[in-house]
Design a protein around this motif. Structure first.
Motif, PDB file in Angstrom:
ATOM      1  N   UNK A  65      31.207 -31.494  15.675  1.00 37.54           N
ATOM      2  CA  UNK A  65      30.194 -31.677  14.349  1.00 37.54           C
ATOM      3  C   UNK A  65      29.255 -30.609  14.605  1.00 37.54           C
ATOM      4  N   UNK A  66      28.898 -29.894  13.630  1.00 43.71           N
ATOM      5  CA  UNK A  66      27.759 -28.981  13.561  1.00 43.71           C
ATOM      6  C   UNK A  66      26.904 -29.701  12.965  1.00 43.71           C
ATOM      7  N   UNK A  67      25.568 -29.478  13.419  1.00 43.99           N
ATOM      8  CA  UNK A  67      24.173 -30.195  12.746  1.00 43.99           C
ATOM      9  C   UNK A  67      23.340 -29.277  12.013  1.00 43.99           C
ATOM     10  N   UNK A  68      22.548 -29.483  11.082  1.00 38.09           N
ATOM     11  CA  UNK A  68      21.887 -28.563  10.288  1.00 38.09           C
ATOM     12  C   UNK A  68      20.816 -27.881  10.922  1.00 38.09           C
ATOM     13  N   UNK A  69      20.380 -28.503  12.000  1.00 33.77           N
ATOM     14  CA  UNK A  69      19.458 -28.034  12.776  1.00 33.77           C
ATOM     15  C   UNK A  69      19.982 -26.874  13.971  1.00 33.77           C
ATOM     16  N   UNK A  70      21.174 -26.506  13.687  1.00 33.71           N
ATOM     17  CA  UNK A  70      21.796 -25.404  14.615  1.00 33.71           C
ATOM     18  C   UNK A  70      22.662 -26.325  15.884  1.00 33.71           C
ATOM     19  N   UNK A  71      22.298 -27.520  16.031  1.00 31.91           N
ATOM     20  CA  UNK A  71      22.905 -28.570  17.088  1.00 31.91           C
ATOM     21  C   UNK A  71      24.538 -28.752  16.769  1.00 31.91           C
ATOM     22  N   UNK A  72      25.118 -29.256  17.979  1.00 32.01           N
ATOM     23  CA  UNK A  72      26.472 -29.507  17.931  1.00 32.01           C
ATOM     24  C   UNK A  72      26.801 -30.710  18.980  1.00 32.01           C
ATOM     25  N   UNK A  73      27.764 -31.369  18.469  1.00 32.65           N
ATOM     26  CA  UNK A  73      28.365 -32.425  19.396  1.00 32.65           C
ATOM     27  C   UNK A  73      29.791 -32.665  19.183  1.00 32.65           C
ATOM     28  N   UNK A  74      30.474 -33.354  20.058  1.00 35.61           N
ATOM     29  CA  UNK A  74      31.843 -33.808  20.071  1.00 35.61           C
ATOM     30  C   UNK A  74      31.890 -35.284  19.885  1.00 35.61           C
ATOM     31  N   UNK A  75      33.015 -35.725  19.414  1.00 37.54           N
ATOM     32  CA  UNK A  75      33.491 -36.958  19.625  1.00 37.54           C
ATOM     33  C   UNK A  75      34.992 -37.392  19.399  1.00 37.54           C
ATOM     34  N   UNK A  76      35.298 -38.282  20.231  1.00 39.12           N
ATOM     35  CA  UNK A  76      36.895 -38.625  20.169  1.00 39.12           C
ATOM     36  C   UNK A  76      37.195 -38.908  19.033  1.00 39.12           C
ATOM     37  N   UNK A  77      38.277 -38.725  18.452  1.00 37.23           N
ATOM     38  CA  UNK A  77      39.131 -39.271  17.499  1.00 37.23           C
ATOM     39  C   UNK A  77      39.795 -40.611  17.435  1.00 37.23           C
ATOM     40  N   UNK A  78      38.892 -41.545  17.241  1.00 34.95           N
ATOM     41  CA  UNK A  78      39.007 -42.922  17.397  1.00 34.95           C
ATOM     42  C   UNK A  78      38.437 -44.081  16.521  1.00 34.95           C
ATOM     43  N   UNK A  79      38.950 -44.936  15.859  1.00 34.72           N
ATOM     44  CA  UNK A  79      38.282 -46.063  15.204  1.00 34.72           C
ATOM     45  C   UNK A  79      38.008 -47.009  16.171  1.00 34.72           C
ATOM     46  N   UNK A  80      38.403 -47.003  17.335  1.00 35.83           N
ATOM     47  CA  UNK A  80      38.189 -48.183  18.281  1.00 35.83           C
ATOM     48  C   UNK A  80      36.626 -48.211  18.634  1.00 35.83           C
ATOM     49  N   UNK A  81      36.171 -49.286  19.060  1.00 37.48           N
ATOM     50  CA  UNK A  81      34.980 -49.412  19.763  1.00 37.48           C
ATOM     51  C   UNK A  81      35.346 -49.113  21.178  1.00 37.48           C
TER      52      UNK A  81
END
Length: 145
Positions: A65-81
């Motif tokens: 994920x790119x953030x509109x303020x120039x930031x970035x993060x990653x997240x696992x592909x999962x629908x689970x909690x």
């Protein structure tokens, strides 16, 4: 005389938007844009962080994920909690997206203490600005504090 409220609003008050990076070519640019030649270290630190705080995590595909303020993060592909258990005694179930934000922010924080780690400190602050407006801000801050 009325003033446009947007003119009085600082850039920090504007909503930060997260955009899924779904183009493979663009994905390849995300980590080097933050960490340069240490992009593999960053990516592995994020994976290792989630593995350390989530006993059920066993790898898999991650969204970028790119953030509109120039930031970035990653997240696992999962629908689970995912159940997280952090060293600061935070323990709770969170969405995979929220877990990814926590793992990414924690990795940035850790790596910011390396020699020439300023790029990670900048990335941490960009992500932190997004965290403060996130619907799970309380959970994320509790996990990181």
């Amino acid at each position: 005389m009325q003033t446009n409220p947007h003119l009085k609003q600082s850039a920090r008050d504007l909503p930060i938007v997260a955009t899924l990076v779904d183009n493979d070519h663009e994905r390849l640019r995300c980590l080097p844009a933050i960490a340069g030649n240490r992009c593999v270290v960053l990516e592995n630190t994020i994976y290792a962080t989630l593995a350390r705080i989530c006993a059920s995590y066993d790898g898999g595909y991650w969204h970028f994920y790119q953030l509109s303020n120039g930031g970035f993060y990653m997240a696992p592909d999962s629908d689970a909690m995912l159940r997280l258990s952090c060293a600061n005694y935070f323990e709770d179930e969170v969405s995979a997206n929220t877990a990814g934000i926590i793992a990414t922010a924690s990795a940035y924080s850790t790596l910011s203490f390396l020699q020439d780690g300023a790029c990670f400190a900048i990335a941490y602050h960009q992500l932190s600005d997004f965290i403060f407006q996130h619907r799970d801000a309380g959970l994320i801050r509790a996990a990181l504090d």
